[in-house]
Design a protein around this motif. Structure first.
Motif, PDB file in Angstrom:
ATOM      1  N   PHE A   1      11.881  14.572   3.736  1.00 11.04           N
ATOM      2  CA  PHE A   1      10.669  15.311   4.107  1.00 11.04           C
ATOM      3  C   PHE A   1      11.111  16.540   4.886  1.00 11.04           C
ATOM      4  CE2 PHE A   1       7.022  16.297   6.867  1.00 11.04           C
ATOM      5  CZ  PHE A   1       6.005  16.324   5.943  1.00 11.04           C
ATOM      6  N   GLU A   2      11.166  17.675   4.198  1.00 13.23           N
ATOM      7  CA  GLU A   2      11.661  18.897   4.816  1.00 13.23           C
ATOM      8  C   GLU A   2      10.606  19.988   4.740  1.00 13.23           C
ATOM      9  OE1 GLU A   2      15.318  19.882   2.909  1.00 13.23           O
ATOM     10  OE2 GLU A   2      16.214  17.927   3.302  1.00 13.23           O
TER      11      GLU A   2
ATOM     12  N   SER B   1      -5.856   8.583  23.918  1.00 12.16           N
ATOM     13  CA  SER B   1      -5.298   8.048  22.681  1.00 12.16           C
ATOM     14  C   SER B   1      -5.350   9.133  21.624  1.00 12.16           C
ATOM     15  CB  SER B   1      -6.080   6.810  22.215  1.00 12.16           C
ATOM     16  OG  SER B   1      -7.455   7.123  22.032  1.00 12.16           O
ATOM     17  N   ALA B   2      -4.552   8.975  20.574  1.00 13.38           N
ATOM     18  CA  ALA B   2      -4.446  10.024  19.554  1.00 13.38           C
ATOM     19  C   ALA B   2      -4.373   9.418  18.163  1.00 13.38           C
ATOM     20  CB  ALA B   2      -3.214  10.890  19.815  1.00 13.38           C
ATOM     21  N   VAL B   3      -4.807  10.203  17.192  1.00 11.83           N
ATOM     22  CA  VAL B   3      -4.748   9.805  15.789  1.00 11.83           C
ATOM     23  C   VAL B   3      -3.371  10.144  15.223  1.00 11.83           C
ATOM     24  CG1 VAL B   3      -5.690  10.202  13.477  1.00 11.83           C
ATOM     25  CG2 VAL B   3      -7.221  10.166  15.471  1.00 11.83           C
ATOM     26  N   HIS B   4      -2.742   9.158  14.603  1.00  9.83           N
ATOM     27  CA  HIS B   4      -1.489   9.359  13.878  1.00  9.83           C
ATOM     28  C   HIS B   4      -1.806   9.205  12.394  1.00  9.83           C
ATOM     29  CE1 HIS B   4       1.449   8.850  17.361  1.00  9.83           C
ATOM     30  NE2 HIS B   4       0.251   8.653  17.902  1.00  9.83           N
ATOM     31  N   SER B   5      -1.374  10.151  11.577  1.00 12.06           N
ATOM     32  CA  SER B   5      -1.806  10.195  10.186  1.00 12.06           C
ATOM     33  C   SER B   5      -0.630  10.264   9.211  1.00 12.06           C
ATOM     34  CB  SER B   5      -2.709  11.412   9.958  1.00 12.06           C
ATOM     35  OG  SER B   5      -3.042  11.545   8.591  1.00 12.06           O
ATOM     36  N   GLY B   6      -0.738   9.487   8.119  1.00  6.39           N
ATOM     37  CA  GLY B   6       0.242   9.548   7.047  1.00  6.39           C
ATOM     38  C   GLY B   6      -0.230  10.384   5.865  1.00  6.39           C
ATOM     39  N   VAL B   7      -1.376  11.054   6.006  1.00  2.00           N
ATOM     40  CA  VAL B   7      -1.964  11.787   4.894  1.00  2.00           C
ATOM     41  C   VAL B   7      -1.069  12.942   4.461  1.00  2.00           C
ATOM     42  CG1 VAL B   7      -3.913  13.219   4.181  1.00  2.00           C
ATOM     43  CG2 VAL B   7      -4.314  11.103   5.472  1.00  2.00           C
ATOM     44  N   GLU B   8      -0.594  13.741   5.405  1.00  2.00           N
ATOM     45  CA  GLU B   8       0.212  14.904   5.045  1.00  2.00           C
ATOM     46  C   GLU B   8       1.489  14.484   4.317  1.00  2.00           C
ATOM     47  OE1 GLU B   8       2.364  18.819   7.112  1.00  2.00           O
ATOM     48  OE2 GLU B   8       1.311  17.358   8.348  1.00  2.00           O
TER      49      GLU B   8
ATOM     50  N   GLU C   1       0.516  13.586   0.763  1.00  2.00           N
ATOM     51  CA  GLU C   1       0.196  14.764  -0.037  1.00  2.00           C
ATOM     52  C   GLU C   1       1.460  15.553  -0.390  1.00  2.00           C
ATOM     53  OE1 GLU C   1      -2.717  15.371  -1.406  1.00  2.00           O
ATOM     54  OE2 GLU C   1      -3.299  13.459  -0.511  1.00  2.00           O
ATOM     55  N   PHE C   2       2.429  15.588   0.527  1.00  2.00           N
ATOM     56  CA  PHE C   2       3.711  16.226   0.258  1.00  2.00           C
ATOM     57  C   PHE C   2       4.365  15.575  -0.948  1.00  2.00           C
ATOM     58  CE2 PHE C   2       8.309  16.733   0.939  1.00  2.00           C
ATOM     59  CZ  PHE C   2       8.411  18.080   1.258  1.00  2.00           C
TER      60      PHE C   2
ATOM     61  N   ARG D   1       9.784  14.999  -2.809  1.00  2.00           N
ATOM     62  CA  ARG D   1      10.204  13.717  -2.220  1.00  2.00           C
ATOM     63  C   ARG D   1      10.289  12.588  -3.229  1.00  2.00           C
ATOM     64  NH1 ARG D   1       9.770  11.966   3.450  1.00  2.00           N
ATOM     65  NH2 ARG D   1       9.993   9.710   3.500  1.00  2.00           N
ATOM     66  N   GLY D   2      10.035  12.854  -4.501  1.00  2.00           N
ATOM     67  CA  GLY D   2      10.050  11.814  -5.516  1.00  2.00           C
ATOM     68  C   GLY D   2       8.733  11.678  -6.238  1.00  2.00           C
ATOM     69  N   GLY D   3       7.658  12.223  -5.644  1.00  2.00           N
ATOM     70  CA  GLY D   3       6.379  12.281  -6.325  1.00  2.00           C
ATOM     71  C   GLY D   3       5.598  10.988  -6.372  1.00  2.00           C
ATOM     72  N   ILE D   4       5.973  10.001  -5.575  1.00  2.00           N
ATOM     73  CA  ILE D   4       5.335   8.683  -5.633  1.00  2.00           C
ATOM     74  C   ILE D   4       4.601   8.395  -4.317  1.00  2.00           C
ATOM     75  CG2 ILE D   4       5.808   6.197  -5.665  1.00  2.00           C
ATOM     76  CD1 ILE D   4       5.994   7.442  -8.394  1.00  2.00           C
ATOM     77  N   VAL D   5       3.399   7.820  -4.431  1.00  2.00           N
ATOM     78  CA  VAL D   5       2.681   7.266  -3.280  1.00  2.00           C
ATOM     79  C   VAL D   5       2.330   5.832  -3.645  1.00  2.00           C
ATOM     80  CG1 VAL D   5       0.655   7.433  -1.790  1.00  2.00           C
ATOM     81  CG2 VAL D   5       1.769   9.524  -2.609  1.00  2.00           C
ATOM     82  N   ARG D   6       3.048   4.881  -3.072  1.00  2.00           N
ATOM     83  CA  ARG D   6       2.893   3.474  -3.456  1.00  2.00           C
ATOM     84  C   ARG D   6       1.767   2.771  -2.700  1.00  2.00           C
ATOM     85  NH1 ARG D   6       8.109   4.112  -2.032  1.00  2.00           N
ATOM     86  NH2 ARG D   6       9.611   4.486  -3.710  1.00  2.00           N
TER      87      ARG D   6
END
Length: 369
Positions: free
Chosen positions: A170-171, A233-240, A243-244, A250-255
């Protein structure tokens, strides 16, 4: 582009990766002659359901009852503190030879020091993926990364990979720096605790990893400001990150579909009781209950504080046979991508057990269920 097309392109790219010449150093060689070809990135199109909560018991808590919680270091030939606040380098201790008590003691020592670097661990690295899984399960439920490559049939082993032709890291290519401080997959409800990482192939120079103590970054702040941060408290997100990957990188896969979870800005370690700052630029998105400008101002200040705190950081220079362990609850880290022009390969494997849901330092702080 359809999902089928994306998977097709990914399959083709992985096949190309497996067939083309790969660089161990400056000399090219065929993949079948690469010692760790069986651990090259594979991008399975399998889709996984959401993770479910589980009860985690930190193995370091058992070591607190041992007569000598550091007995696993008794025969070490060298134990050197990398910095006063963070990191210990060890020689003469075989991780592959640690029994259950030794692993418990290791977990406690990693929690206390944040980071431990073990040299000359070729036996551990060469044991292979089944041994990696057995090792990791001692410390918690193994995490399956939603987007990264993994060795074929071993989705629990997260791989980082870059060579002359490909990168599955992830660059952020439009940034002036490759430094991206983060705690791994902090968007999960139960993010990782003790993490194990090692390189299977590395550039001649460069590709170091930076670590910082989030216990120490918190202690640098004024008591009144820390008291305020404990209430947040804060929201931590895996969305970005998802989407990357969906963009074809990165391989193009979202499992597994990306998630967002709310964690305390200041968390408490369940074994040591240490309080640590728990924000990172890669995954933290906003502070709950504050207006946009207020949240952005505070987060920017904290990110800048982490960036600038060179006196709280340690830098791991890799050498063959090195295994590094850190506690994601009390540290942040960043890879250093400074070796691209060398065209050499950097191939690393991470074993990532999940831990408890972050415990607020402020007793009674309410978090969404």
């Amino acid at each position: 582009m359809s999902t089928v097309e994306t998977i097709s392109e990914t399959t083709q790219s992985v096949a190309a990766l497996s067939l083309r010449s790969a660089s161990e150093g400056t000399k090219a060689e065929q993949p079948e002659s690469y010692r760790y070809a069986h651990l090259l990135p594979h991008f399975s199109p399998a889709h996984y359901p959401p993770l479910v909560p589980f009860e985690h018991v930190d193995p370091g808590s058992r070591a607190l009852k041992h007569a000598d919680p550091r007995a696993f270091l008794a025969n070490a030939s060298s134990v050197v503190e990398l910095t006063p606040r963070l990191g210990t380098e060890v020689r003469g201790v075989s991780l592959a030879g640690l029994d259950s008590d030794g692993r418990d003691q290791l977990a406690l020592e990693v929690a206390r020091r944040g980071l431990m670097v073990f040299r000359d661990q070729g036996e551990f690295i060469d044991k292979g993926p089944e041994a990696y899984l057995e090792w990791g399960r001692h410390f918690g439920r193994l995490h399956v990364h939603p987007t990264s490559g993994h060795p074929k049939d071993y989705p629990q082993i997260h791989l980082v990979y870059r060579d002359a032709n490909s990168t599955f890291n992830f660059e952020i290519n439009d940034s002036i720096t490759s430094t991206v401080w983060h705690s791994d997959v902090s968007y999960e409800l139960q993010p990782p605790g003790l993490t194990t990482f090692f390189l299977l192939s590395q550039p001649t120079t460069g590709g170091d990893t930076l670590f910082t103590s989030q216990v120490s970054t918190l202690k640098k702040l004024s008591p009144s400001f820390v008291a305020f941060l404990r209430t947040l408290s804060a929201v931590h997100s895996g969305v970005e990150q998802a989407e990357f990957s969906r963009s074809g990188k990165r391989g193009g896969i979202v499992r597994r579909e990306p998630v967002e979870h709310v964690h305390p800005l200041v968390r408490r370690h369940p074994v040591t009781g240490d309080e640590a700052l728990y924000v990172n630029k890669q995954f933290t998105r906003r502070i709950v209950g504050l207006k946009k400008e207020e949240s952005e101002t505070i987060l920017k200040f904290l990110y800048d504080h982490i960036d600038r705190s060179g006196d709280l950081q340690a830098r791991v220079k890799w050498e063959p046979g090195t295994v590094v362990l850190w506690d994601n609850r009390v540290t942040a880290h960043s890879a250093i991508v400074d070796y691209g022009e060398s065209k050499e390969r950097r191939h690393g494997a991470r074993i990532t057990p999940q831990a408890e849901r972050p415990i607020p330092a402020l007793e009674g702080l309410e978090l969404p269920q």
